[in-house]
Design a protein around this motif. Structure first.
Motif, PDB file in Angstrom:
ATOM      1  N   LYS A 155      -6.510  -1.562   8.118  1.00 59.77           N
ATOM      2  CA  LYS A 155      -7.403  -1.146   7.042  1.00 59.77           C
ATOM      3  C   LYS A 155      -6.842  -1.536   5.678  1.00 59.77           C
ATOM      4  O   LYS A 155      -7.580  -1.873   4.759  1.00 59.77           O
ATOM      5  CB  LYS A 155      -7.623   0.372   7.097  1.00 59.77           C
ATOM      6  N   TYR A 156      -5.524  -1.502   5.572  1.00 59.40           N
ATOM      7  CA  TYR A 156      -4.900  -1.804   4.287  1.00 59.40           C
ATOM      8  C   TYR A 156      -4.862  -3.305   4.033  1.00 59.40           C
ATOM      9  O   TYR A 156      -4.924  -3.751   2.899  1.00 59.40           O
ATOM     10  CB  TYR A 156      -3.502  -1.185   4.244  1.00 59.40           C
ATOM     11  N   GLU A 209      -9.638  -8.231   0.060  1.00 59.36           N
ATOM     12  CA  GLU A 209     -10.716  -8.084  -0.905  1.00 59.36           C
ATOM     13  C   GLU A 209     -10.212  -8.162  -2.341  1.00 59.36           C
ATOM     14  O   GLU A 209     -10.940  -8.576  -3.232  1.00 59.36           O
ATOM     15  CB  GLU A 209     -11.418  -6.739  -0.682  1.00 59.36           C
ATOM     16  N   ILE A 210      -8.960  -7.760  -2.564  1.00 51.25           N
ATOM     17  CA  ILE A 210      -8.431  -7.678  -3.923  1.00 51.25           C
ATOM     18  C   ILE A 210      -7.776  -8.982  -4.376  1.00 51.25           C
ATOM     19  O   ILE A 210      -7.896  -9.396  -5.522  1.00 51.25           O
ATOM     20  CB  ILE A 210      -7.413  -6.514  -4.020  1.00 51.25           C
ATOM     21  N   LYS A 253      -4.749  -0.893  -5.706  1.00 46.91           N
ATOM     22  CA  LYS A 253      -6.191  -0.635  -5.733  1.00 46.91           C
ATOM     23  C   LYS A 253      -6.670   0.147  -4.514  1.00 46.91           C
ATOM     24  O   LYS A 253      -7.823   0.533  -4.444  1.00 46.91           O
ATOM     25  CB  LYS A 253      -6.952  -1.967  -5.826  1.00 46.91           C
ATOM     26  N   GLY A 254      -5.838   0.342  -3.560  1.00 46.68           N
ATOM     27  CA  GLY A 254      -6.246   1.089  -2.382  1.00 46.68           C
ATOM     28  C   GLY A 254      -5.035   1.667  -1.682  1.00 46.68           C
ATOM     29  O   GLY A 254      -3.922   1.199  -1.857  1.00 46.68           O
ATOM     30  N   ALA A 293      -2.053  -0.460  -0.808  1.00 47.82           N
ATOM     31  CA  ALA A 293      -2.557  -1.819  -0.613  1.00 47.82           C
ATOM     32  C   ALA A 293      -2.277  -2.660  -1.856  1.00 47.82           C
ATOM     33  O   ALA A 293      -1.597  -2.224  -2.781  1.00 47.82           O
ATOM     34  CB  ALA A 293      -4.053  -1.767  -0.313  1.00 47.82           C
ATOM     35  N   THR A 296      -7.286  -5.261   5.035  1.00 43.10           N
ATOM     36  CA  THR A 296      -8.661  -5.535   4.628  1.00 43.10           C
ATOM     37  C   THR A 296      -8.804  -5.321   3.129  1.00 43.10           C
ATOM     38  O   THR A 296      -9.393  -6.137   2.410  1.00 43.10           O
ATOM     39  CB  THR A 296      -9.644  -4.622   5.387  1.00 43.10           C
ATOM     40  N   LEU A 297      -8.234  -4.225   2.643  1.00 41.31           N
ATOM     41  CA  LEU A 297      -8.247  -3.975   1.205  1.00 41.31           C
ATOM     42  C   LEU A 297      -7.517  -5.078   0.452  1.00 41.31           C
ATOM     43  O   LEU A 297      -7.955  -5.536  -0.593  1.00 41.31           O
ATOM     44  CB  LEU A 297      -7.589  -2.621   0.900  1.00 41.31           C
ATOM     45  N   THR A 298      -6.407  -5.530   1.007  1.00 37.41           N
ATOM     46  CA  THR A 298      -5.629  -6.585   0.364  1.00 37.41           C
ATOM     47  C   THR A 298      -6.454  -7.858   0.239  1.00 37.41           C
ATOM     48  O   THR A 298      -6.484  -8.500  -0.806  1.00 37.41           O
ATOM     49  CB  THR A 298      -4.347  -6.871   1.169  1.00 37.41           C
TER      50      THR A 298
END
Length: 207
Positions: A65-66, A72-73, A181-182, A177, A68-70
Motif C-alpha cells: 500500500k505504501y 503516485e507521488i 505524503k502518506g 511513504a 502504491t502511494l510512492t
C-alpha cells in the motif's frame, strides 16, 4: 602432657581448616549462583530485540500500500527503489506520552503508571530478514532533518513498553511513504507465549 597439647592443637587446627574449607565452598557456590542468574536474566533491550526479530514480517504488513502511494507521488522521471528502510534505533517519542489522547486512554485502561523512563530504547544491530515480498530491507540511521523526495518506504519503531511481568508489551510503528505524503502510525501489542513473543492486536493511532 606436651604430646596431648600438641595433639589437641593439631585437632583444633584441622577443625578450623575444615570449617574454613566448608565456608569457602559456600562462598564459591554463592558467587557461581549469582553469575549464572545474572547471565540468564534478560534485559529490556534483549526482550525488545526478541519482539522485533520474532515479529518483523507482521510489523511490515501491507507494505505494498505504501509503494502504491510512492508511485503516485514520485515524478514521472523519478524511479522508485524497491527498498524498505528501517531506522536502526528504537526511540522514545514524547508525543505518544504527552499529547496523544488515544495513547493515554490505552495506558489508563491498562492501569499503567507510565513515565518516559519506562520505555525501552536501544540500537537495532541486525534484522532476521533481508527481503519481504521481493523488497529489500535495510537498516539506516535515524534522520530527523529534511528528506526531500523520498523514493523508499521508511519505518521507525518507537515507544516500546514492556509490562512489569514481562509477559506483555506494545510498540509504536510509523510507516512513511514518499515525501511524507502518506503513511500511518499504529500500535502493536504482543504477548509472551512460552519462549516466544506473539502478536495479538494492533490499533491505528494516526493516518
Amino acid at each position: 602432657m606436651m604430646k596431648q597439647l600438641i595433639y589437641h592443637t593439631n585437632m583444633a587446627g584441622n577443625f578450623n581448616l575444615l570449617k574454613m574449607d566448608k565456608n569457602l565452598k559456600y562462598i564459591v557456590f554463592f558467587i557461581l549462583l549469582v553469575l549464572l542468574t545474572s547471565c540468564n536474566k534478560e534485559t529490556s533491550e534483549d526482550i525488545g530485540r526478541d519482539i522485533i526479530n520474532q515479529n518483523l514480517p507482521i510489523i511490515l504488513d501491507s507494505i505494498d500500500k505504501y509503494y502504491t502511494l510512492t508511485d503516485e507521488i514520485l515524478l514521472n522521471k523519478e524511479k522508485r527503489q524497491n527498498t524498505i528502510k528501517i531506522e536502526n534505533y528504537v526511540s522514545y517519542d514524547s508525543f505518544f506520552f504527552e499529547e496523544c489522547e488515544f495513547c493515554q486512554g490505552i495506558m489508563r485502561n491498562d492501569r499503567l503508571n507510565v513515565d518516559s523512563m519506562y520505555f525501552t530504547k536501544f540500537k537495532i544491530n541486525n534484522i532476521p530478514i533481508k527481503k519481504i515480498d521481493g523488497y529489500n530491507i535495510v537498516l539506516v540511521k535515524p534522520n530527523k532533518g529534511f528528506y526531500g523526495i523520498r523514493k523508499t518506504i521508511e519505518i521507525s519503531l518507537n515507544n516500546l513498553y514492556i509490562y512489569k511481568n514481562q509477559k506483555k508489551a506494545f510498540l509504536v510503528v510509523d510507516k512513511i511513504a514518499a515525501n511524507s505524503k502518506g503513511g500511518k502510525t499504529e500500535i502493536y501489542f504482543f504477548l509472551k507465549k512460552g519462549n516466544k513473543w506473539k502478536f495479538y492486536e494492533k490499533k491505528l493511532l494516526f493516518l
